[in-house]
Design a protein around this motif. Structure first.
Motif, short mmCIF file in Angstrom:
data_model
loop_
_atom_site.label_atom_id
_atom_site.label_comp_id
_atom_site.label_asym_id
_atom_site.label_seq_id
_atom_site.Cartn_x
_atom_site.Cartn_y
_atom_site.Cartn_z
N PRO A 388 0.81 -1.23 0.00
CA PRO A 388 0.00 0.00 0.00
C PRO A 388 0.85 1.29 0.00
O PRO A 388 0.43 2.31 -0.55
CB PRO A 388 -0.81 -0.10 1.29
CG PRO A 388 -0.87 -1.56 1.59
CD PRO A 388 0.41 -2.14 1.07
N LYS A 484 -6.90 3.56 -0.20
CA LYS A 484 -5.88 3.18 0.78
C LYS A 484 -6.33 3.67 2.15
O LYS A 484 -6.63 4.85 2.34
CB LYS A 484 -4.55 3.84 0.39
CG LYS A 484 -3.41 3.51 1.36
CD LYS A 484 -2.18 4.31 0.95
CE LYS A 484 -1.10 4.23 2.00
NZ LYS A 484 -0.11 5.29 1.83
N SER A 498 -1.11 0.08 7.01
CA SER A 498 -1.91 0.57 5.88
C SER A 498 -2.38 -0.61 5.03
O SER A 498 -1.64 -1.56 4.82
CB SER A 498 -1.08 1.50 5.00
OG SER A 498 -0.68 2.62 5.73
N ILE A 500 -5.16 -1.71 1.47
CA ILE A 500 -6.01 -1.25 0.36
C ILE A 500 -7.33 -1.98 0.50
O ILE A 500 -7.35 -3.22 0.57
CB ILE A 500 -5.34 -1.54 -0.99
CG1 ILE A 500 -4.06 -0.69 -1.13
CG2 ILE A 500 -6.29 -1.25 -2.14
CD1 ILE A 500 -3.22 -0.99 -2.34
#
Length: 597
Positions: A388, A484, A498, A500
């Protein structure tokens, strides 16, 4: 010689008895004495024996005498789990026949169908074998009907066997010799051999397991590897055997054997490459072979940061044994130095992580697995990303394409409603529903791969009390409405957290993220805000309260303004601390986020 060779493979769904059948075939041919015979002779790794699954395809050369004539049988055992179908494809590319083993009580499963299609693409002679016919729940006739209905194979000659007790094994060997065609190759032509497996031996170096198509390979011959463009001398040749390799001077056309070239690196003998004679080269390599493509990517980091070099060495050594993994270094502000590793699937990821921890004595932490996305930028440039953090700024993105899989699910019909609601929640699109018989249904779905890499298989098993079977293959890319999702702790983005996600799931996922994180982040002397955000827009927030200290305890009596003055002073101090304070996240934070649905 060629007309007495039979190259065959065993294909089946996981736990349908192919490793046990391989043991019986080895025993029947007398390759191993009864004293030396163990269970799952072809499964050599501890993890394989513990989990009861085959991870690495193995080969063995057997001699079987029928009507006074000795035949050479080259058996190539294959893994049954979806993540190792790459091993199946390369094994089947080297055979002329296959035994399709189906459990007489469980019937046709998803992986059975997938492997049969690979065998049919390779134009193999398939012999249906109904295993475990001595079980009380066995129903061979129903299973034959299922095979004919689902796969379209004629089961009039299907054999009933019991690999455990040895019933029907001799008849199976006789049928193998009669039905599987002998290899056809030009014994006098230029040498042409396919490397279909390779591994590293501490004493002999990188070994290549090859199937010779044309010509022959001899000890002392100078060979040329067509893919790498390098020439090497053949130091030794052996026939594969589970206990002791048997040396030979030559490998003729149609034979399977191990080539020792004395190489220090397994990348010099890449699977799928072709070996030919250096002086009289073949015009073109053996075709129809695909290299392994990693589907799932995850960051692996050592818990002790000074073990980074040890992890690099361990991955280098493991790559020698399993050529299907890929890795590159990456850094994370939260986790330090580690590697972005590509796997064939979730089970493959579990197995590799477990092997790294066991065999190399490492403590590792894995980030949330992701897949390869294709980003089409506004300037027309196409970028593939696995992490990401590689995603360009939103104003540079025209669209994001995500990989889809064609999933095959076979389930008892009573669980159909549970499965449909599960797959619909994973953004699945139904493409086919077929009743194999009144009790069993075959479903085909197109599902985004991102939705199945985490815990889809576990949820499927829970929804069907363990009765459903599942298989998938990559079907291409489709445009997705993806964003994201970042997690901010005290205003700073934690890059390792993080992910997606689909836009319509972002709010829910964000709320669950911050709720789980609130329980884990330790309390500080100041308030800590935990936020989930898309770009600069915060979509969810939780606050970890500060540790309280009673600064007014020393005041007794007197004017209230004294207490107020102390509280104001404390508030100023906390504000200043908040602006310069750093929050150390515990390791559990990264593990808990993996478990969030």
């Amino acid at each position: 010689m060629q007309n007495r060779i039979r190259n065959f493979s065993i294909i089946a769904h996981i736990d349908h008895g192919k490793s046990t059948l391989a043991d019986r075939l080895i025993q029947e041919c007398g390759a191993v004495s009864d004293r030396e015979l163990g269970t799952q002779m072809m499964d050599t790794m501890d993890i394989e024996k513990e989990r009861g699954i085959t991870i690495k395809a193995q080969s063995v050369r057997l001699t079987y005498v029928k009507d006074g004539v000795p035949y050479v049988l080259n058996l190539i055992d294959t893994p049954g789990h979806v993540d190792f179908s790459y091993e199946v494809s390369r094994s089947l590319a080297s055979c002329e026949g296959a035994l399709l083993v189906v459990d007489a009580s469980q019937g046709v499963e998803a992986q059975t169908i997938a492997n049969v299609y690979i065998a049919l693409e390779n134009d193999l002679e398939i012999i249906p074998v109904i295993n475990k016919i001595d079980l009380p729940a066995a129903d061979p006739e129903r299973v034959k009907e299922e095979i004919e209905h689902t796969i379209g194979l004629d089961c009039s000659r299907a054999l009933g066997v019991s690999a455990k007790s040895g019933i029907g094994v001799k008849e199976l060997l006789d049928m193998l010799v009669d039905v599987v065609p002998a290899p056809t190759g030009n014994a006098d032509g230029p040498t042409k051999a396919l490397i279909y497996d390779s591994w590293f031996d501490n004493y002999l170096g990188a070994l290549a397991l090859v199937r010779v198509y044309d010509g022959k390979i001899a000890k002392g011959q100078e060979v040329y590897i067509m893919g790498s463009g390098k020439k090497h001398e053949v130091l030794s040749l052996m026939y594969p055997h589970p206990l002791k390799q048997e040396k030979t001077a030559t490998l003729e056309a149609g034979e399977v054997g191990i080539v020792v070239l004395g190489l220090k690196n397994i990348s010099d003998v890449r699977v799928g490459d072709t070996i030919t004679d250096n002086r009289n080269k073949a015009k073109k390599p053996v075709d129809g072979f695909e290299e392994a493509k990693p589907f799932v990517f995850a960051g692996l980091y050592p818990i002790e940061t000074d073990k980074f070099e040890d992890l690099r060495d361990a991955l280098d050594k493991l790559k020698m044994n399993d050529g299907s993994i890929s890795y590159e270094p990456e850094t994370s502000a939260a986790l330090g130095f580690g590697f972005r590793v590509g796997f064939l699937g979730m089970l493959h990821m579990e197995v590799i992580k477990e092997r790294l921890e066991r065999e190399f004595d490492l403590d590792l932490i894995a980030t949330a697995p992701t897949v390869t996305y294709r980003v089409i930028k506004t300037n027309g440039e196409i970028k593939e990303i696995q992490n990401p953090s590689q995603l360009p700024a939103p104003n540079e993105i025209d669209r994001i394409e995500e990989p889809y899989v064609r999933a095959t699910i076979i389930t008892p019909s009573e669980f159909l409603g549970n499965i449909i609601s599960l797959v619909n929640g994973k953004r699945g699109i139904q493409e086919k529903m077929d009743y194999m018989n009144p009790q069993r249904v075959l479903l085909e779905y197109a599902i985004p791969m991102n939705e199945i890499v985490m815990d889809f298989y576990d949820k499927l098993k829970s929804a069907t009390k363990g009765y459903a079977s599942f298989d998938y293959d990559l079907s291409g890319y489709r445009v997705g409405d993806l964003v994201k999702l970042d997690v901010r702790v005290a205003g700073e983005v934690v890059d390792a957290l993080s992910i997606i996600v689909s836009n319509d799931k972002a709010m829910t996922k964000g709320r669950e993220f911050v709720k789980a994180m609130k329980e884990i982040v330790p309390r500080q002397l100041f308030e800590v805000a935990i936020q989930a955000s898309i770009g600069n827009k915060v979509i969810a927030r939780e606050t970890v309260k500060s540790m309280g200290k009673n600064v007014t305890a020393k005041c007794y009596g007197g004017d209230i303004s004294r207490k107020r003055k102390l509280l104001e002073k404390q508030k100023e101090g906390k504000k200043r601390m908040k602006s310069i304070g750093k929050v150390q996240l515990p390791q559990e934070a990264f593990l808990t986020v993996l478990k969030i649905d």
